[in-house]
Write a protein that holds these residues in place. Sequence first.
Motif: not given
Length: 223
Positions: A188-204
């Motif tokens: 299963f995924g971990k919360p940090i797996d989702v957070a990493g994807a979100v940070l990429f899309l928030l970043s430049d």
Amino acid sequence: MINSPFSLRNKNILVIGQGEICDSICSFCRDDGAVVLTEELVDDIDSFVNDSPLFNCLSINIDISQSVLSQYLSRESMIRSLNSNVINQILLVKSLLKKKKLCKGGAIVFTSSLSGIDNVHYADSLNALSAGAISSIIKCLALEFASKGIRVNHVRYGVVMTNELLSNQVLSPKELEEKQKFFPLRRFGKPIDVAGAVLFLLSDASTWITGTSLRVDGGYSVL
């Protein structure tokens, strides 16, 4: 020294939501040097926006921990879910833009489960209702906000191991263990797996990405 496009240093980020995935997003953003304001739910949108600083990024997290079988759904529970997870969030975005509280070149990232689009799980009706609505409307927002230089994307996650998942008792620990074998990455995924994807899309680093729904599901949706 060249600044990394993945860095969120000195960005003001508003994170809406609650739960372990939301907590991981906040932790990652702060660790990367961002200034983070968190709210579980904004009820008085006008007052909140009037008192808010200028934001570079907005992370809106749809996390419905209540598990309800479809046969037990009520009109009230569905309306409540849509109001808090979809309608309220879209009105918040609208108000932030109207009052120029979101920077040009900024980013908005919604997160929700895969439910309602790719697959569903037992007792996941409320999640499917809200996630399906968000998945559809982000395309409209992305198209309309592009002229303002604001990107809108969506991270859709599969089964993530959280305390809520363990406590909802829909599946036994043995059933959960067996279910992991159906994922190509065998977990299963971990919360940090989702957070990493979100940070990429928030970043430049993602400045030419908008209107996208990014699956974070251990390969489950390719089966």
